[in-house]
Design a protein around this motif. Structure first.
Motif, PDB file in Angstrom:
ATOM      1  N   UNK A  30     -28.922 -42.622  21.819  1.00 44.19           N
ATOM      2  CA  UNK A  30     -27.915 -43.034  22.811  1.00 44.19           C
ATOM      3  C   UNK A  30     -26.568 -42.331  22.682  1.00 44.19           C
ATOM      4  N   UNK A  31     -26.468 -41.309  21.836  1.00 50.99           N
ATOM      5  CA  UNK A  31     -25.248 -40.488  21.794  1.00 50.99           C
ATOM      6  C   UNK A  31     -25.195 -39.661  23.078  1.00 50.99           C
ATOM      7  N   UNK A  32     -24.071 -38.998  23.327  1.00 54.42           N
ATOM      8  CA  UNK A  32     -23.971 -38.162  24.513  1.00 54.42           C
ATOM      9  C   UNK A  32     -25.002 -37.044  24.442  1.00 54.42           C
ATOM     10  N   UNK A  33     -25.710 -36.831  25.533  1.00 53.78           N
ATOM     11  CA  UNK A  33     -26.728 -35.786  25.596  1.00 53.78           C
ATOM     12  C   UNK A  33     -26.093 -34.439  25.890  1.00 53.78           C
ATOM     13  N   UNK A  34     -26.621 -33.409  25.267  1.00 49.40           N
ATOM     14  CA  UNK A  34     -26.209 -32.033  25.526  1.00 49.40           C
ATOM     15  C   UNK A  34     -27.395 -31.125  25.831  1.00 49.40           C
ATOM     16  N   UNK A  35     -28.614 -31.661  25.732  1.00 51.79           N
ATOM     17  CA  UNK A  35     -29.821 -30.873  25.995  1.00 51.79           C
ATOM     18  C   UNK A  35     -30.745 -31.666  26.907  1.00 51.79           C
TER      19      UNK A  35
ATOM     20  N   UNK B 140     -27.252 -32.988  20.355  1.00 47.32           N
ATOM     21  CA  UNK B 140     -27.504 -31.744  19.647  1.00 47.32           C
ATOM     22  C   UNK B 140     -28.388 -31.935  18.429  1.00 47.32           C
ATOM     23  N   UNK B 141     -28.129 -32.991  17.664  1.00 51.26           N
ATOM     24  CA  UNK B 141     -28.900 -33.268  16.450  1.00 51.26           C
ATOM     25  C   UNK B 141     -30.390 -33.473  16.758  1.00 51.26           C
ATOM     26  N   UNK B 142     -30.697 -34.325  17.710  1.00 54.18           N
ATOM     27  CA  UNK B 142     -32.097 -34.617  18.012  1.00 54.18           C
ATOM     28  C   UNK B 142     -32.779 -33.464  18.753  1.00 54.18           C
ATOM     29  N   UNK B 143     -32.026 -32.674  19.500  1.00 49.95           N
ATOM     30  CA  UNK B 143     -32.612 -31.486  20.128  1.00 49.95           C
ATOM     31  C   UNK B 143     -33.098 -30.528  19.049  1.00 49.95           C
ATOM     32  N   UNK B 144     -32.277 -30.315  18.018  1.00 48.90           N
ATOM     33  CA  UNK B 144     -32.686 -29.436  16.912  1.00 48.90           C
ATOM     34  C   UNK B 144     -33.870 -30.025  16.165  1.00 48.90           C
ATOM     35  N   UNK B 145     -33.847 -31.329  15.956  1.00 53.50           N
ATOM     36  CA  UNK B 145     -34.913 -32.001  15.214  1.00 53.50           C
ATOM     37  C   UNK B 145     -36.267 -31.840  15.914  1.00 53.50           C
ATOM     38  N   UNK B 146     -36.302 -31.922  17.259  1.00 52.64           N
ATOM     39  CA  UNK B 146     -37.555 -31.896  18.008  1.00 52.64           C
ATOM     40  C   UNK B 146     -37.876 -30.541  18.641  1.00 52.64           C
TER      41      UNK B 146
ATOM     42  N   UNK C 203     -25.120 -27.349  24.334  1.00 49.52           N
ATOM     43  CA  UNK C 203     -24.481 -27.608  23.045  1.00 49.52           C
ATOM     44  C   UNK C 203     -23.301 -26.677  22.800  1.00 49.52           C
ATOM     45  N   UNK C 204     -23.195 -25.606  23.566  1.00 51.89           N
ATOM     46  CA  UNK C 204     -22.042 -24.715  23.418  1.00 51.89           C
ATOM     47  C   UNK C 204     -20.740 -25.425  23.792  1.00 51.89           C
ATOM     48  N   UNK C 205     -20.851 -26.546  24.499  1.00 56.40           N
ATOM     49  CA  UNK C 205     -19.663 -27.333  24.840  1.00 56.40           C
ATOM     50  C   UNK C 205     -19.097 -28.064  23.629  1.00 56.40           C
TER      51      UNK C 205
END
Length: 75
Positions: free
Chosen positions: A29-34, A47-53, A68-70
């Motif tokens: 539920x953090x702000x999405x970037x991906x 960003x964290x979960x995008x990298x994880x998955x 995520x560049x933002x």
């Protein structure tokens, strides 16, 4: 599916729209970037979960929209 339902489905998966502060990570539920589209379904990740998955999802993703560049390093 009616034309109205199809229009709503296409709008819901509008992959060209920017990710906003209202879009939340499906994992935490953090702000999405991906935004990822897999089998016609939209997934949103911080960003964290995008990298994880990423290693599992990237090969099957129909679309991978990464903002995520933002993110700016606060240091």
């Amino acid at each position: 599916m009616t034309t109205l339902e199809q229009d709503r489905a296409e709008t819901a998966l509008a992959t060209d729209r920017p990710i906003t502060g209202l879009d939340r990570c499906d994992s935490c539920s953090a702000q999405a970037y991906v935004r990822v589209v897999v089998h016609g379904s939209e997934l949103l990740f911080c960003g964290h979960h995008a990298k994880k998955h990423e290693a599992k999802l990237r090969p099957i993703a129909e679309m991978w929209h990464d903002e995520t560049s933002r993110l700016v390093d606060a240091q």
